[in-house]
Design an enzyme around this catalytic site. Sequence first.
Site, PDB file in Angstrom:
ATOM      1  CB  CYS A  56      -3.798  -3.212  -5.401  1.00 20.71           C
ATOM      2  SG  CYS A  56      -3.418  -2.591  -3.738  1.00 20.71           S
ATOM      3  CB  CYS A  59      -4.099   1.792  -5.136  1.00 23.59           C
ATOM      4  SG  CYS A  59      -3.017   0.543  -5.889  1.00 23.59           S
ATOM      5  CB  CYS A 105       0.432  -2.781  -4.406  1.00 23.05           C
ATOM      6  SG  CYS A 105      -0.209  -1.654  -5.666  1.00 23.05           S
ATOM      7  CB  CYS A 108      -0.926   1.840  -2.797  1.00 14.59           C
ATOM      8  SG  CYS A 108      -1.460   0.133  -2.512  1.00 14.59           S
ATOM      9  CB  CYS A 128       1.934 -17.584  -1.067  1.00 10.41           C
ATOM     10  SG  CYS A 128       0.774 -18.282   0.118  1.00 10.41           S
TER      11      CYS A 128
END
Length: 223
Positions: A56, A59, A105, A108, A128
Amino acid sequence: STRSVSSLSLNKIEKTEEEWKELLQPEQYYVLREEGTERPWTSPLNDVKDDGTFRCGGCGSPLFTTSTKFESGSGWPSFYGPIDGDAIDLTVDYKLVIPRTEVTCKVCSGHLGHVFDDGPQPTGKRYCLNGVAMEFISDEEDAELASSVTERVNNAASEGRGGVAVVEQPLMAVLPGIAFDSIFAWLFISSFFSRNGGNGLEILTNGNFGVGQIMQLVTLGFG
């Protein structure tokens, strides 16, 4: 920098919007926090083929690995499965009226992209994702991260499909597709019956298909 955040942490991260603006680049903030979409074919991550982990961009939490990455032709980095069920969350997105499944995510809640049911086996899914919402760390660059992710992947594989973790989509994102398929099937059957003078059921039951009936099936009974 996202690299200052532990790549092994799965604890929820909460920040104010001002804190996110200070941490992220403008284009990252637009996608991760405002649920924007980057232009297709603009992400360097499209070309990544080396073994490694996609984390991510907000984070640093591990999300996907190169092993499930594939070329979808969409212009965005695409994967057919996450690391495990602790990597992402799936929610319903109504921005285009028709429900879509949004991928965020899990740590976060940053917006990553959407998942569709037109991906390759063994999952049939196409995650995607926006490349700007992620960063790539090769296995050679971070051996500790690679080891931790491999352990998670192996643990999830035993409960997944074809050795890949499967995260169930929200029911409200699946129902419209089921409804569409049901309506389409009803229209097809109705048209098939009417074209055969109401004898469609007998034809289907006995399997007495002539060339004409076969052609009607191929064209879905319309025309």
